[in-house]
Design an enzyme around this catalytic site. Structure first.
Site, PDB file in Angstrom:
ATOM      1  CE  LYS A 194      -2.003   3.015   2.127  1.00  0.00           C
ATOM      2  NZ  LYS A 194      -1.663   4.428   1.584  1.00  0.00           N
ATOM      3  CD  GLU A 269      12.861   1.048   8.459  1.00  0.00           C
ATOM      4  OE1 GLU A 269      13.420  -0.179   8.057  1.00  0.00           O
ATOM      5  OE2 GLU A 269      12.655   1.728   7.424  1.00  0.00           O
ATOM      6  CB  CYS A 303      13.082   8.673   8.463  1.00  0.00           C
ATOM      7  SG  CYS A 303      14.133   7.523   7.585  1.00  0.00           S
ATOM      8  CD  GLU A 402       9.808  13.008  11.623  1.00  0.00           C
ATOM      9  OE1 GLU A 402       8.637  12.704  11.504  1.00  0.00           O
ATOM     10  OE2 GLU A 402      10.741  12.346  11.015  1.00  0.00           O
TER      11      GLU A 402
HETATM   12  P1  NAD Z   1       2.264   8.587   7.282  1.00  0.00           P
HETATM   13  O1  NAD Z   1       2.244   7.906   8.591  1.00  0.00           O
HETATM   14  O2  NAD Z   1       1.269   9.705   7.393  1.00  0.00           O
HETATM   15  O3  NAD Z   1       1.872   7.781   6.070  1.00  0.00           O
HETATM   16  C1  NAD Z   1       2.686   6.550   5.863  1.00  0.00           C
HETATM   17  C2  NAD Z   1       1.660   5.450   5.247  1.00  0.00           C
HETATM   18  O4  NAD Z   1       0.983   4.998   6.176  1.00  0.00           O
HETATM   19  C3  NAD Z   1       0.967   5.948   3.911  1.00  0.00           C
HETATM   20  O5  NAD Z   1       1.080   4.885   2.885  1.00  0.00           O
HETATM   21  C4  NAD Z   1      -0.432   6.185   4.580  1.00  0.00           C
HETATM   22  O6  NAD Z   1      -1.303   6.043   3.600  1.00  0.00           O
HETATM   23  C5  NAD Z   1      -0.484   4.977   5.618  1.00  0.00           C
HETATM   24  N1  NAD Z   1      -1.400   5.264   6.709  1.00  0.00           N
HETATM   25  C6  NAD Z   1      -1.845   6.353   7.127  1.00  0.00           C
HETATM   26  N2  NAD Z   1      -2.563   6.050   8.135  1.00  0.00           N
HETATM   27  C7  NAD Z   1      -2.887   4.673   8.199  1.00  0.00           C
HETATM   28  C8  NAD Z   1      -3.429   3.700   9.087  1.00  0.00           C
HETATM   29  N3  NAD Z   1      -4.306   4.294   9.944  1.00  0.00           N
HETATM   30  N4  NAD Z   1      -3.570   2.253   8.715  1.00  0.00           N
HETATM   31  C9  NAD Z   1      -2.660   1.841   7.844  1.00  0.00           C
HETATM   32  N5  NAD Z   1      -1.896   2.763   6.983  1.00  0.00           N
HETATM   33  C10 NAD Z   1      -2.028   4.060   7.350  1.00  0.00           C
HETATM   34  O7  NAD Z   1       3.699   9.151   7.054  1.00  0.00           O
HETATM   35  P2  NAD Z   1       4.134   9.988   5.998  1.00  0.00           P
HETATM   36  O8  NAD Z   1       3.385  11.305   6.216  1.00  0.00           O
HETATM   37  O9  NAD Z   1       3.682   9.392   4.690  1.00  0.00           O
HETATM   38  O10 NAD Z   1       5.649  10.008   5.650  1.00  0.00           O
HETATM   39  C11 NAD Z   1       6.650  10.951   6.799  1.00  0.00           C
HETATM   40  C12 NAD Z   1       7.015  10.008   7.985  1.00  0.00           C
HETATM   41  O11 NAD Z   1       7.637   8.897   7.606  1.00  0.00           O
HETATM   42  C13 NAD Z   1       7.822  10.667   8.965  1.00  0.00           C
HETATM   43  O12 NAD Z   1       7.592  10.927  10.193  1.00  0.00           O
HETATM   44  C14 NAD Z   1       9.263   9.964   8.478  1.00  0.00           C
HETATM   45  O13 NAD Z   1      10.013  10.184   9.715  1.00  0.00           O
HETATM   46  C15 NAD Z   1       8.520   8.598   8.296  1.00  0.00           C
HETATM   47  N6  NAD Z   1       9.616   7.787   7.778  1.00  0.00           N
HETATM   48  C16 NAD Z   1      10.539   7.068   8.422  1.00  0.00           C
HETATM   49  C17 NAD Z   1      11.569   6.262   7.977  1.00  0.00           C
HETATM   50  C18 NAD Z   1      12.205   5.315   8.782  1.00  0.00           C
HETATM   51  O14 NAD Z   1      13.013   4.408   8.251  1.00  0.00           O
HETATM   52  N7  NAD Z   1      12.419   5.462  10.085  1.00  0.00           N
HETATM   53  C19 NAD Z   1      11.963   6.567   6.630  1.00  0.00           C
HETATM   54  C20 NAD Z   1      10.895   7.519   5.899  1.00  0.00           C
HETATM   55  C21 NAD Z   1      10.092   8.393   6.515  1.00  0.00           C
END
Ligand code: NAD
Length: 508
Positions: A194, A269, A303, A402
């Site tokens: 997804k 992550e 991240c 963040e």
């Molecule tokens: P997000 O959590 O908003 O979304 C990530 C994914 O989760 C998307 O595909 C979204 O549609 C899905 N999602 C959202 N709500 C959900 C739910 N209730 N159930 C299942 N899936 C759901 O994150 P974002 O804004 O897309 O990305 C930015 C974040 O990602 C930042 O916090 C960043 O630090 C983190 N990130 C972490 C790493 C790591 O390796 N630690 C790497 C890249 C990004």
């Protein structure tokens, strides 16, 4: 390669590669077939560069997830039973096909996310590298240990856990997706992916590439849609044995609750507020370059970005002044321009969030040093000039939360203990960076900082066999090397008696 193509060539390439997405909606891939949503619904995908409509995308829901999970379940026995050597061959074929289409992936990713092309061309190749690395591990992934005891020979082996869900964010979607999907496939799992709804396009390319490279239908499925609809349904589906999630910490908490009734294995992550600690005995020029690179590359939407600069008070003013000079020279611009460092942020909502922190910085009492905005920025684009906050303290929200944009918070420290205390005074624990010429101090600080990964006198150079992941609100579990296989596989122990060990006699 796209990275050395001119701006005009990249724009022309984008026109060619994106035409298909504006001509017809991007669809799910379920059981090897492109599929519209059961509901027939789509959502609009807009360019971060100027808000232009890039195309519609199928909006998946629980019916589409059920179909994809069914396809992943149906193909699991055959894929997990495929000899590791054959999985290795197929995954190398996927890597070959990624390399063959690296230009296309780079350009599409750049337009869909706003990330500068200079970084995206290598992101496509990193995706191929992820496939190759895990492909090579596939033949031995199920091997285990012999653990003999006095009366028994114990031996372990591993097998794929089952169909898994992979949920990814929008910042560098292609590279991140391959980082999760490649080890899952190498382990013998089938996958329902997804992708993030704000950058869905390269997930279509990956699924298409994998199918064309010979991956059997149903082994890799993609369902687009929002987190609340498609993401939630995936985490709740009983056929999905585990979920690998990359995204925000708050979403991780929600997924933990959603997945509880079906007792899924979870790997997270999550976010970070990573410190880079610069001592006054450091190689200052190298430290400065690394600090700039690790916050202002990839739009700061990274991240592991070093978003908190902890700098020793004795060098604080000089270091931050030199940093400000570099900041003003960082080019904000069109992401397809090879000279651009910072492109548009992903979405107007995210752009508003980053801007709100820039306002907050002044309210909280920090000094805001602004970089040079792009004079030619199209209206409707999500452009933000890079910023540096000086005179900050670690209790400010700009030091604790963040921001996920090109914004760096600088804080002065007095000595080693103070630096470590500041570094650890955060809810996050993903990465930390330490700059010092004192070998003993380097090891002491690396040991004392509460983070999953510490780089010493180094920017974020990844080595795929090493563990990747965070502590505290930055995640649960580790990826990389064999850690990935531990997540995607179940370990079994078999104990075989080789003598007459005592068996209690009950009932006569
Ligand atoms: P997000 O959590 O908003 O979304 C990530 C994914 O989760 C998307 O595909 C979204 O549609 C899905 N999602 C959202 N709500 C959900 C739910 N209730 N159930 C299942 N899936 C759901 O994150 P974002 O804004 O897309 O990305 C930015 C974040 O990602 C930042 O916090 C960043 O630090 C983190 N990130 C972490 C790493 C790591 O390796 N630690 C790497 C890249 C990004």
């Amino acid at each position: 390669m796209a990275a050395v193509a001119s701006f005009e060539e990249n724009v022309a390439a984008a026109g060619r590669y994106l035409a298909r997405f504006s001509a017809a909606p991007a669809l799910h891939l379920i059981g090897g077939e492109a599929a519209a949503s059961a509901s027939g619904e789509t959502f609009a995908n807009a360019s971060p560069i100027d808000g232009m409509h890039l195309g519609d995308v199928a909006a998946g829901g629980s019916d589409d997830i059920a179909a994809a999970a069914g396809a992943a379940r149906a193909s699991f026995a055959e894929w997990s039973g495929t000899p590791g050597g054959e999985r290795k061959r197929l995954l190398h074929a996927v890597a070959d096909a990624i390399e063959a289409r690296a230009d296309e992936i780079a350009v599409v990713e750049s337009v869909d996310t706003g990330q500068a092309i200079r970084f995206m061309s290598s992101a496509a190749l990193r995706g191929a590298e992820n496939f190759r690395f895990f492909a090579d591990q596939a033949p031995a992934a199920s091997d285990g240990l012999a653990l003999p005891s006095a009366d028994h020979l114990n031996y372990t082996s591993r097998r794929a856990i089952g169909p898994v869900g992979v949920i990814t964010p929008w910042n560098t979607p292609f590279m991140l997706s391959t980082w999760k999907i490649a080890p899952a496939l190498a382990a013998g799992c089938t996958v329902v992916h997804k992708p993030a709804e704000w950058s869905p396009l390269t997930a279509c390319l990956l699924a298409e590439i994998a199918l064309e490279a010979g991956l059997p239908p149903g082994v890799l499925n993609v369902v687009h849609g929002t987190g609340e609809a498609a993401g939630r349904a995936l985490t709740e589906h009983p056929d999905i044995a585990a979920v690998a999630f990359v995204g925000e910490s708050a979403t991780g908490s929600a997924i933990q609750a959603q997945a509880a009734p079906t007792l899924k294995r979870l790997h997270f992550e999550l976010g970070g507020k990573n410190p880079v600690i610069v001592f006054d005995d450091a190689h200052i020029d190298r430290a400065l370059d690394a600090v700039v690179f690790m916050i202002y590359s990839l739009n700061g939407e990274r991240c592991t970005s070093s978003s908190r600069l902890l700098v020793q008070r004795s060098i604080h003013d000089d270091f931050t002044e030199r940093l400000a000079d570099k900041l003003r020279n960082i080019r904000v611009g069109h992401p397809l321009d090879p000279a651009t460092v910072i492109g548009p942020l992903i979405h107007p909502r995210h752009c508003d969030k980053v801007r709100s922190y820039i306002q907050l910085a002044s309210t909280e009492g920090a000094t805001v040093v602004e970089g040079t905005p792009w004079a030619g920025a199209p209206p409707g684009g999500n452009f933000v000039a890079p910023v540096l906050f000086t005179g900050a303290t670690n209790d400010m929200r700009i030091a604790q939360e963040e921001i996920f944009g090109p914004a760096l918070t600088a804080i002065a420290f007095d000595d080693e203990d103070h630096a470590v205390a500041l570094a650890n005074d955060t809810d996050y624990g993903l990465a930390a960076y330490v700059w010092t010429s004192d070998v003993g101090r380097a090891h002491r600080v690396a040991g004392a900082v509460d983070a999953g990964m510490v780089w010493v006198n180094s920017q974020n150079v990844r080595h795929l066999p090493t563990p990747f992941g965070g502590t505290k609100r930055s995640g649960i579990g580790r990826d990389g090397g064999d850690w990935s296989f531990d997540f995607y596989m179940e370990t079994k122990n078999v104990a075989v008696a080789h003598g007459d060990h005592p068996i209690p006699k009950l009932g006569g």
